[in-house]
Write a protein that holds these residues in place. Structure first.
Motif, PDB file in Angstrom:
ATOM      1  N   UNK A  20      53.653  27.382  26.434  1.00  0.00           N
ATOM      2  CA  UNK A  20      52.098  27.382  26.125  1.00  0.00           C
ATOM      3  C   UNK A  20      51.457  29.232  25.331  1.00  0.00           C
ATOM      4  N   UNK A  21      50.419  28.638  24.432  1.00  0.00           N
ATOM      5  CA  UNK A  21      49.389  30.087  24.020  1.00  0.00           C
ATOM      6  C   UNK A  21      48.839  30.455  24.642  1.00  0.00           C
ATOM      7  N   UNK A  22      49.070  30.659  26.462  1.00  0.00           N
ATOM      8  CA  UNK A  22      48.294  31.086  27.116  1.00  0.00           C
ATOM      9  C   UNK A  22      48.110  32.492  27.203  1.00  0.00           C
ATOM     10  N   UNK A  23      46.650  34.180  26.960  1.00  0.00           N
ATOM     11  CA  UNK A  23      46.632  35.052  26.255  1.00  0.00           C
ATOM     12  C   UNK A  23      47.185  36.110  27.817  1.00  0.00           C
ATOM     13  N   UNK A  24      47.843  37.256  27.861  1.00  0.00           N
ATOM     14  CA  UNK A  24      48.858  38.093  28.961  1.00  0.00           C
ATOM     15  C   UNK A  24      47.832  38.481  29.743  1.00  0.00           C
ATOM     16  N   UNK A  25      46.587  38.489  29.338  1.00  0.00           N
ATOM     17  CA  UNK A  25      45.387  39.161  30.144  1.00  0.00           C
ATOM     18  C   UNK A  25      45.255  39.106  31.771  1.00  0.00           C
ATOM     19  N   UNK A  26      45.809  37.564  31.942  1.00  0.00           N
ATOM     20  CA  UNK A  26      45.511  36.946  32.686  1.00  0.00           C
ATOM     21  C   UNK A  26      46.342  36.825  33.975  1.00  0.00           C
ATOM     22  N   UNK A  27      47.548  38.178  33.637  1.00  0.00           N
ATOM     23  CA  UNK A  27      48.040  38.881  33.975  1.00  0.00           C
ATOM     24  C   UNK A  27      47.307  40.008  35.149  1.00  0.00           C
ATOM     25  N   UNK A  28      46.093  40.637  34.813  1.00  0.00           N
ATOM     26  CA  UNK A  28      45.678  41.303  35.515  1.00  0.00           C
ATOM     27  C   UNK A  28      45.407  41.453  36.844  1.00  0.00           C
ATOM     28  N   UNK A  29      44.533  40.154  36.499  1.00  0.00           N
ATOM     29  CA  UNK A  29      43.935  39.379  37.678  1.00  0.00           C
ATOM     30  C   UNK A  29      44.954  38.775  38.443  1.00  0.00           C
ATOM     31  N   UNK A  30      46.203  39.131  38.377  1.00  0.00           N
ATOM     32  CA  UNK A  30      46.748  37.948  39.312  1.00  0.00           C
ATOM     33  C   UNK A  30      47.576  39.428  39.740  1.00  0.00           C
ATOM     34  N   UNK A  31      47.360  40.705  39.596  1.00  0.00           N
ATOM     35  CA  UNK A  31      48.152  41.707  40.091  1.00  0.00           C
ATOM     36  C   UNK A  31      46.918  41.971  40.803  1.00  0.00           C
ATOM     37  N   UNK A  32      45.524  42.281  40.620  1.00  0.00           N
ATOM     38  CA  UNK A  32      44.721  42.556  41.510  1.00  0.00           C
ATOM     39  C   UNK A  32      44.415  41.623  42.526  1.00  0.00           C
ATOM     40  N   UNK A  33      44.889  40.146  42.362  1.00  0.00           N
ATOM     41  CA  UNK A  33      44.665  38.889  43.789  1.00  0.00           C
ATOM     42  C   UNK A  33      45.714  39.999  45.409  1.00  0.00           C
ATOM     43  N   UNK A  34      47.188  39.718  44.695  1.00  0.00           N
ATOM     44  CA  UNK A  34      48.161  40.610  45.741  1.00  0.00           C
ATOM     45  C   UNK A  34      47.229  41.865  46.053  1.00  0.00           C
ATOM     46  N   UNK A  74      57.289  27.195  33.249  1.00  0.00           N
ATOM     47  CA  UNK A  74      57.931  26.569  32.221  1.00  0.00           C
ATOM     48  C   UNK A  74      56.223  27.121  31.291  1.00  0.00           C
ATOM     49  N   UNK A  75      56.086  25.599  31.906  1.00  0.00           N
ATOM     50  CA  UNK A  75      53.985  25.298  30.851  1.00  0.00           C
ATOM     51  C   UNK A  75      53.705  27.433  30.243  1.00  0.00           C
ATOM     52  N   UNK A  76      53.778  27.929  30.831  1.00  0.00           N
ATOM     53  CA  UNK A  76      53.908  29.481  30.734  1.00  0.00           C
ATOM     54  C   UNK A  76      54.694  29.903  29.588  1.00  0.00           C
ATOM     55  N   UNK A  77      55.848  29.514  29.493  1.00  0.00           N
ATOM     56  CA  UNK A  77      55.832  29.843  28.478  1.00  0.00           C
ATOM     57  C   UNK A  77      56.026  29.044  26.973  1.00  0.00           C
ATOM     58  N   UNK A 128      41.458  30.558  32.537  1.00  0.00           N
ATOM     59  CA  UNK A 128      42.816  29.769  31.660  1.00  0.00           C
ATOM     60  C   UNK A 128      44.242  29.523  32.471  1.00  0.00           C
ATOM     61  N   UNK A 129      43.164  28.542  32.874  1.00  0.00           N
ATOM     62  CA  UNK A 129      44.090  27.036  33.630  1.00  0.00           C
ATOM     63  C   UNK A 129      45.329  26.730  34.725  1.00  0.00           C
ATOM     64  N   UNK A 130      45.994  26.308  34.706  1.00  0.00           N
ATOM     65  CA  UNK A 130      46.995  25.821  36.157  1.00  0.00           C
ATOM     66  C   UNK A 130      47.699  27.214  35.966  1.00  0.00           C
ATOM     67  N   UNK A 131      48.698  26.869  35.152  1.00  0.00           N
ATOM     68  CA  UNK A 131      49.658  27.250  35.654  1.00  0.00           C
ATOM     69  C   UNK A 131      49.764  28.931  35.770  1.00  0.00           C
TER      70      UNK A 131
END
Length: 160
Positions: A37-51, A32-35, A85-88
């Protein structure tokens, strides 16, 4: 099943259910916070690399206090995400990472599937990252630190 084992099994089930529900609440809050907030979407690259690191290298157990613990390179990515990027985004990343790792472990087992491990694997990392990043944000606020680096440019001395 004897009474102590039955009671222990019931307590374990209640513990797993509680952690799953609280972790799921943290995940929903993060989404909900991500939706909102105006967090840039390039954090998704790290989110994909991690798992994905769980699939590209063998994760070996390490003995910690007589118990097996699994350590992976992917452990650093969520903390980097919190700082930048923050907690969310970090909660979402770690929930995905924990679920991926748990499902991978289930696939490696040759016995009956126990999806409570996958539920715990989703809930526990999300809840842990929510608590850790909340503590980090609180400490940063109290100690005059900075928020997410994508919003506030800061030096290494200010972040640490």
């Amino acid at each position: 099943m004897n009474t102590p084992a039955s009671r222990r099994s019931g307590l374990q089930g209640a513990f797993v259910a509680t952690v799953f529900v609280l972790g799921l609440a943290a995940l929903v809050d993060a989404l909900y916070t991500l939706q909102a907030a105006a967090v840039p979407y390039w954090w998704i690259g790290l989110a994909i690399i991690s798992p994905s690191m769980h699939f590209f290298r063998k994760v070996s157990p390490v003995k910690v206090g007589g118990h097996k613990a699994y350590v992976s390179f992917s452990e650093a990515a969520p903390f980097l995400i919190v700082i930048v990027f923050g907690w969310a985004p970090a909660v979402v990343t770690l929930a995905l990472d924990g679920l991926t790792f748990s499902l991978r472990q289930e696939l490696l087992r040759k016995r009956e599937r126990q999806y409570r491990h996958a539920a715990f694997g989703l809930g526990e990392p999300a809840l842990s990252m929510w608590a850790a990043s909340t503590a980090y944000d609180l400490a940063a606020g109290l100690l005059g630190g900075v928020g997410p680096l994508w919003v506030h440019a800061a030096s290494v001395a200010q972040v640490g």
